[in-house]
Design a protein around this motif. Structure first.
Motif, PDB file in Angstrom:
ATOM      1  N   HIS A  58       0.564  -1.370   0.420  1.00  0.00           N
ATOM      2  CA  HIS A  58       0.056   0.108  -0.350  1.00  0.00           C
ATOM      3  C   HIS A  58       0.573   1.364   0.234  1.00  0.00           C
ATOM      4  N   VAL A  59       0.917   2.063  -1.347  1.00  0.00           N
ATOM      5  CA  VAL A  59       1.332   3.843  -0.996  1.00  0.00           C
ATOM      6  C   VAL A  59       0.080   4.558  -1.476  1.00  0.00           C
ATOM      7  N   ASP A  60       0.663   5.534  -0.129  1.00  0.00           N
ATOM      8  CA  ASP A  60       0.389   6.989  -0.257  1.00  0.00           C
ATOM      9  C   ASP A  60       1.467   8.064  -0.592  1.00  0.00           C
ATOM     10  N   HIS A  61       0.799   9.300  -1.858  1.00  0.00           N
ATOM     11  CA  HIS A  61       1.402  10.302  -2.049  1.00  0.00           C
ATOM     12  C   HIS A  61       0.698  11.163  -2.208  1.00  0.00           C
ATOM     13  N   LEU A  62       0.821  12.131  -1.067  1.00  0.00           N
ATOM     14  CA  LEU A  62       0.180  13.696  -0.657  1.00  0.00           C
ATOM     15  C   LEU A  62       1.038  15.089  -1.018  1.00  0.00           C
ATOM     16  N   HIS A  63      -0.257  15.673  -0.516  1.00  0.00           N
ATOM     17  CA  HIS A  63       0.579  17.150  -0.231  1.00  0.00           C
ATOM     18  C   HIS A  63      -0.466  17.700   0.531  1.00  0.00           C
ATOM     19  N   PRO A  64       0.561  17.307   1.654  1.00  0.00           N
ATOM     20  CA  PRO A  64       0.281  18.022   2.836  1.00  0.00           C
ATOM     21  C   PRO A  64       0.454  19.222   2.960  1.00  0.00           C
ATOM     22  N   ASP A  65       0.488  20.106   3.079  1.00  0.00           N
ATOM     23  CA  ASP A  65       0.916  21.883   3.816  1.00  0.00           C
ATOM     24  C   ASP A  65       1.854  21.325   4.948  1.00  0.00           C
ATOM     25  N   SER A  66       2.316  21.030   6.317  1.00  0.00           N
ATOM     26  CA  SER A  66       3.087  20.708   6.401  1.00  0.00           C
ATOM     27  C   SER A  66       4.081  20.003   6.386  1.00  0.00           C
ATOM     28  N   GLY A  67       3.885  18.896   5.036  1.00  0.00           N
ATOM     29  CA  GLY A  67       4.783  18.166   4.464  1.00  0.00           C
ATOM     30  C   GLY A  67       4.950  19.279   3.191  1.00  0.00           C
ATOM     31  N   ILE A  68       5.257  19.980   2.465  1.00  0.00           N
ATOM     32  CA  ILE A  68       5.607  20.611   1.474  1.00  0.00           C
ATOM     33  C   ILE A  68       6.025  22.023   2.465  1.00  0.00           C
ATOM     34  N   ALA A  69       5.959  22.350   3.366  1.00  0.00           N
ATOM     35  CA  ALA A  69       7.006  22.753   3.998  1.00  0.00           C
ATOM     36  C   ALA A  69       8.286  22.675   4.289  1.00  0.00           C
ATOM     37  N   ILE A  70       8.125  21.392   4.620  1.00  0.00           N
ATOM     38  CA  ILE A  70       9.620  20.218   4.872  1.00  0.00           C
ATOM     39  C   ILE A  70      10.288  20.527   3.962  1.00  0.00           C
ATOM     40  N   ALA A  71       9.277  20.347   2.624  1.00  0.00           N
ATOM     41  CA  ALA A  71       9.919  19.880   1.218  1.00  0.00           C
ATOM     42  C   ALA A  71      10.435  20.701   0.395  1.00  0.00           C
ATOM     43  N   THR A  72      10.133  22.220   0.555  1.00  0.00           N
ATOM     44  CA  THR A  72      10.739  23.822  -0.312  1.00  0.00           C
ATOM     45  C   THR A  72      11.403  24.285   1.254  1.00  0.00           C
ATOM     46  N   SER A  73      11.646  23.637   2.288  1.00  0.00           N
ATOM     47  CA  SER A  73      12.468  24.388   2.761  1.00  0.00           C
ATOM     48  C   SER A  73      13.696  24.420   2.170  1.00  0.00           C
ATOM     49  N   ALA A  74      14.623  25.189   1.836  1.00  0.00           N
ATOM     50  CA  ALA A  74      16.161  25.472   2.256  1.00  0.00           C
ATOM     51  C   ALA A  74      17.284  23.991   2.831  1.00  0.00           C
ATOM     52  N   ASP A  75      16.404  24.432   3.812  1.00  0.00           N
ATOM     53  CA  ASP A  75      16.981  23.408   4.796  1.00  0.00           C
ATOM     54  C   ASP A  75      16.738  21.357   4.070  1.00  0.00           C
ATOM     55  N   GLY A  76      16.097  21.854   3.573  1.00  0.00           N
ATOM     56  CA  GLY A  76      15.313  20.375   4.018  1.00  0.00           C
ATOM     57  C   GLY A  76      15.439  19.213   4.194  1.00  0.00           C
ATOM     58  N   GLU A  77      16.950  18.459   3.375  1.00  0.00           N
ATOM     59  CA  GLU A  77      16.958  17.678   3.999  1.00  0.00           C
ATOM     60  C   GLU A  77      17.100  17.690   5.237  1.00  0.00           C
ATOM     61  N   ALA A  78      18.329  18.496   5.560  1.00  0.00           N
ATOM     62  CA  ALA A  78      18.286  18.311   7.532  1.00  0.00           C
ATOM     63  C   ALA A  78      17.567  18.126   8.082  1.00  0.00           C
ATOM     64  N   LEU A  79      16.517  19.321   7.585  1.00  0.00           N
ATOM     65  CA  LEU A  79      15.281  19.317   9.153  1.00  0.00           C
ATOM     66  C   LEU A  79      14.191  17.887   8.343  1.00  0.00           C
ATOM     67  N   THR A  80      14.762  16.920   7.151  1.00  0.00           N
ATOM     68  CA  THR A  80      14.272  15.174   6.856  1.00  0.00           C
ATOM     69  C   THR A  80      14.226  14.977   8.521  1.00  0.00           C
ATOM     70  N   GLU A  81      15.769  15.067   8.030  1.00  0.00           N
ATOM     71  CA  GLU A  81      16.896  13.852   9.333  1.00  0.00           C
ATOM     72  C   GLU A  81      16.531  14.464  11.035  1.00  0.00           C
ATOM     73  N   THR A  82      16.390  15.841  11.204  1.00  0.00           N
ATOM     74  CA  THR A  82      16.218  16.288  12.674  1.00  0.00           C
ATOM     75  C   THR A  82      14.612  15.387  12.865  1.00  0.00           C
ATOM     76  N   ILE A  83      13.859  15.919  12.146  1.00  0.00           N
ATOM     77  CA  ILE A  83      11.958  15.756  12.236  1.00  0.00           C
ATOM     78  C   ILE A  83      11.840  14.717  12.330  1.00  0.00           C
ATOM     79  N   PHE A  84      12.226  12.984  11.634  1.00  0.00           N
ATOM     80  CA  PHE A  84      12.257  11.747  11.559  1.00  0.00           C
ATOM     81  C   PHE A  84      13.204  11.208  12.041  1.00  0.00           C
ATOM     82  N   GLY A  85      13.777  11.352  12.016  1.00  0.00           N
ATOM     83  CA  GLY A  85      15.253  10.778  12.236  1.00  0.00           C
ATOM     84  C   GLY A  85      15.223   9.178  10.675  1.00  0.00           C
ATOM     85  N   GLY A  86      14.802   8.184  11.068  1.00  0.00           N
ATOM     86  CA  GLY A  86      15.550   7.179  10.303  1.00  0.00           C
ATOM     87  C   GLY A  86      14.441   7.361   9.011  1.00  0.00           C
TER      88      GLY A  86
END
Length: 681
Positions: free
Chosen positions: A122-150
């Motif tokens: 099962h797979v979901d692909h979504l466009h949540p505001d909170s997720g896109i906020a991370i996706a469009t941050s200049a530090d998005g990759e680092a924030l992804t690691e900080t917020i979610f770990g692995g």
């Protein structure tokens, strides 16, 4: 659709509907979901593995099984062996047709590979505001690691397609502990072994991102409030919006007619009052679903709320010229010989500080959704600026999406618009009888309809019969009161952006002789029909002239405007007044491209509010027939011997305002089955 595991499909539909019902999870028609499971091949009787995935253009919140594509997993994954590389990945879309299982179902979307190549049930692909906020941050990759770990992995921006599916499949294989990923500049994807687990993972990513932004974000991500750009009081805000709406609609409709939508939510007004408004608006939106609906960036009025209406209108004109030049430069900078022709250079989002946002589309639903998407974009920018710096995908990448051959093909598949699509009709006396028939016909032909009637409750009920508020609204309109008429017109332009088509239909009648007609009788009929038509035409003409898009004004007059019948001095005189207003206004408004025509019905008994209110009984008594036979009596005295019904009048309105009579103005059309004494020539 082929034979399938009903549990798998039912679970997928239920999950999709739950996710799509909450706009914090994804925007309208945004994202897609899938499920893999066994099915029986009706040819061989063997069990095969299928994937059911939301098809192109569907909406998760309202998804049904008919909106799914069903594909063979073995054939879909075998495409990796013939994949010609990223430079030719668009060819893989056509190859998906050879992976379909059975007949029917929706067209596979560009994200199909993302779902099929990922090794998850099962797979979901979504466009949540909170997720896109991370996706469009200049530090998005680092924030992804900080917020979610692995648990969630960063995937750099890549245009949707087969290669993105390969990228995510590789991420899933390399990170078995991960439950999903952040797609740079775009959105999120999550997966699970069961439908429940997949949904839980999607919601965890969305809610975890939102919670992190709320806890760690800056208190004023858009900077300080700029003096003079604060929201006006609600009454003043709506009054100015009603004055500006037709002007702005004219701007958005320079290349082709558009319908408008007005939004003044708190998140919009706060953004418009902030010091970062101009630089952030200039960066434009990032998620493809957003900018395909909103254009790459909005047009922003750069004047304080203290500016006069005339100053705002003049500045909007200047900004429009600059916007069109800028959009053309954007197109020319990125287009090549294979690019589709430029589709239009007008803004779809116009931001007016202190007042709100005006969004536009080919119809009301598209205009409303464009506004919703820009609210999504504001939320995304707020989240990104809270934690880092908003950094959307480049203009070059936006162009690759906006003028993608696959996107152009999707636009070419859209059904041909109906004759009145994009037109906004204002019909008086439209809760019953002739007016209701006219409103019904215009709505059926694609128009947005404002049902105006003295009785608000009946107007709203009649509008509801035509469809939701994207199709029609009901407003109260005492046409004999100038303030009430202006309020009704203001409601129309705030609902749909402007007015293109007015039908002066409201009326009443008292059947009395000269000696029995009182001054009150005379004034009442002239106030409603002669004065009322004048007031409605005047208020609507102001909006039409401000739009600069032309328009139509139709008067429902009467055979009695030219025929001298007994015992109706007040009614016939006021109908003659209306008939001459047609001629006068046709001359006066022609320079603005506004056509004015009239219709002269006779004997419309069935469904008529006028006849039901006592006029029918009086006319029947005058002619010495039973009231139930009045319609046939009128028919028998005509040349064609056919009864006139409200729909016949509606047909005449359709013809006069449709594409066939664009050079006709000042005309009166009889709809009376032929009354020789009322011939106009």
């Amino acid at each position: 659709m082929s034979a399938s595991d009903p549990v798998t499909v039912d679970d997928l539909i239920s999950r999709s509907n739950r996710l799509g019902a909450d706009k914090k999870n994804t925007n309208y028609a945004g994202g897609n979901t899938s499920a893999k499971g066994p099915a029986t091949d009706p040819v061989t009787g063997e069990t095969v593995e299928l994937m059911w995935v939301k098809g192109s253009g569907g909406d998760l919140g309202t998804l049904t099984p008919a909106g799914l594509s069903a594909l063979r997993i073995d054939r879909l994954r075998a495409l990796t062996a013939v994949y010609p590389g990223i430079e030719r990945e668009d060819e893989m879309v056509a190859a998906l047709d050879y992976c379909l299982h059975g007949k029917g179902g929706a067209t596979p979307s560009i994200d199909t590979a993302m779902h099929g190549l990922v090794d998850a049930a099962h797979v979901d692909h979504l466009h949540p505001d909170s997720g896109i906020a991370i996706a469009t941050s200049a530090d998005g990759e680092a924030l992804t690691e900080t917020i979610f770990g692995g648990a969630v992995v960063w995937v750099p921006w890549r245009r949707p397609g087969f290669q993105l599916g390969l990228d995510i499949a590789a991420i899933k294989a390399e990170h078995p502990e991960a439950v999903g990923c952040i797609l740079g500049g775009h959105g999120i994807t999550a997966w699970g072994d069961t439908s429940e687990e997949c949904e839980r993972n999607s919601l965890w990513i969305i809610d975890t991102a939102a919670a992190y932004i709320a806890e760690h974000g800056r208190p004023q991500p858009f900077g300080a409030t700029v003096a003079g750009f604060e929201a006006l009081p609600e009454a003043d805000r709506h009054a100015r919006a009603a004055q500006l709406a037709p002007v702005i609609r004219g701007i958005a409709s320079h290349d082709k007619p558009m319908v408008g939508h007005y939004t003044d939510g708190a998140e919009v007004l706060d953004f418009l009052a902030s010091e970062k408004l101009a630089p952030l608006a200039e960066l434009g939106t990032s998620c493809p679903d957003h900018f395909l609906r909103t254009k790459v960036k909005p047009m922003v009025l750069d004047l304080p709320t203290t500016a006069t209406l005339d100053e705002q209108i003049a500045r909007l004109g200047e900004l429009h010229e600059a916007y069109r030049a800028d959009y053309r430069a954007y197109y020319e900078a990125h287009a090549d010989d294979a690019s589709p022709a430029m589709r239009g250079a007008d803004p779809l989002i116009v931001l007016v500080p202190g007042v709100g946002m005006f969004s536009f589309g080919a119809n009301k639903q598209t205009a409303r959704v464009a506004g919703e998407f820009y609210v999504n974009a504001i939320n995304v920018m707020r989240g990104a600026e809270s934690l880092s710096r908003y950094a959307p995908i480049s203009d070059a990448e936006k162009f690759r999406i906006e003028y993608w051959a696959l996107e152009e093909a999707k636009l070419q598949r859209l059904p041909k618009p109906k004759s009145h699509q994009g037109r906004i009709a204002f019909v008086t006396g439209a809760a019953s009888g002739i007016g209701k028939a006219i409103a019904t016909r215009l709505a059926a032909e694609g128009a947005c309809v404002v049902v105006a009637d003295l009785d608000l409750e009946k107007a709203q009920a009649a509008a509801a019969e035509l469809g939701n508020t994207d199709v029609a609204i009901g407003v109260a309109a005492n046409v004999a009161d100038a303030a009430a008429v202006q309020a009704a017109v203001d409601a129309a332009v705030l609902a749909f952006g402007g007015i293109d088509l007015v039908v002066n239909n409201a009326g009443l009648s008292l059947s009395k002789s000269l000696l029995d007609t009182t001054e009150q009788d005379w004034n009442l009929q002239h106030d409603v029909m002669a004065k009322g038509s004048f007031l409605v035409a005047q208020a609507a003409a102001r909006a039409m002239i401000a739009q600069g898009m032309g328009g139509d004004v139709i008067y429902i007059s009467s055979k009695n405007s030219v025929f001298a019948g007994p015992n109706n001095i007040a009614y016939s005189a006021t109908k003659a007044d209306q008939a001459h207003q047609v001629r006068l206004l046709a001359v006066e408004l022609g320079e603005h491209g506004i056509r004015v025509n009239g219709i002269n019905p006779d004997g419309v008994v069935r469904g008529s509010g006028i006849f039901a209110s006592g006029w029918g009984a009086n006319r029947a008594a005058t002619y010495g027939v039973d009231e139930e036979d009045l319609g046939q009596f009128y028919a028998n005295r005509t040349i064609l011997k056919r009864e006139v019904v409200p729909e016949n009048v509606a047909d005449a309105v359709y013809v006069l305002t449709g594409p066939e009579l664009t050079r006709t103005t000042g005309l009166h059309i009889p709809v009376d089955s032929g009354v020789a004494a009322a011939f106009l020539r």
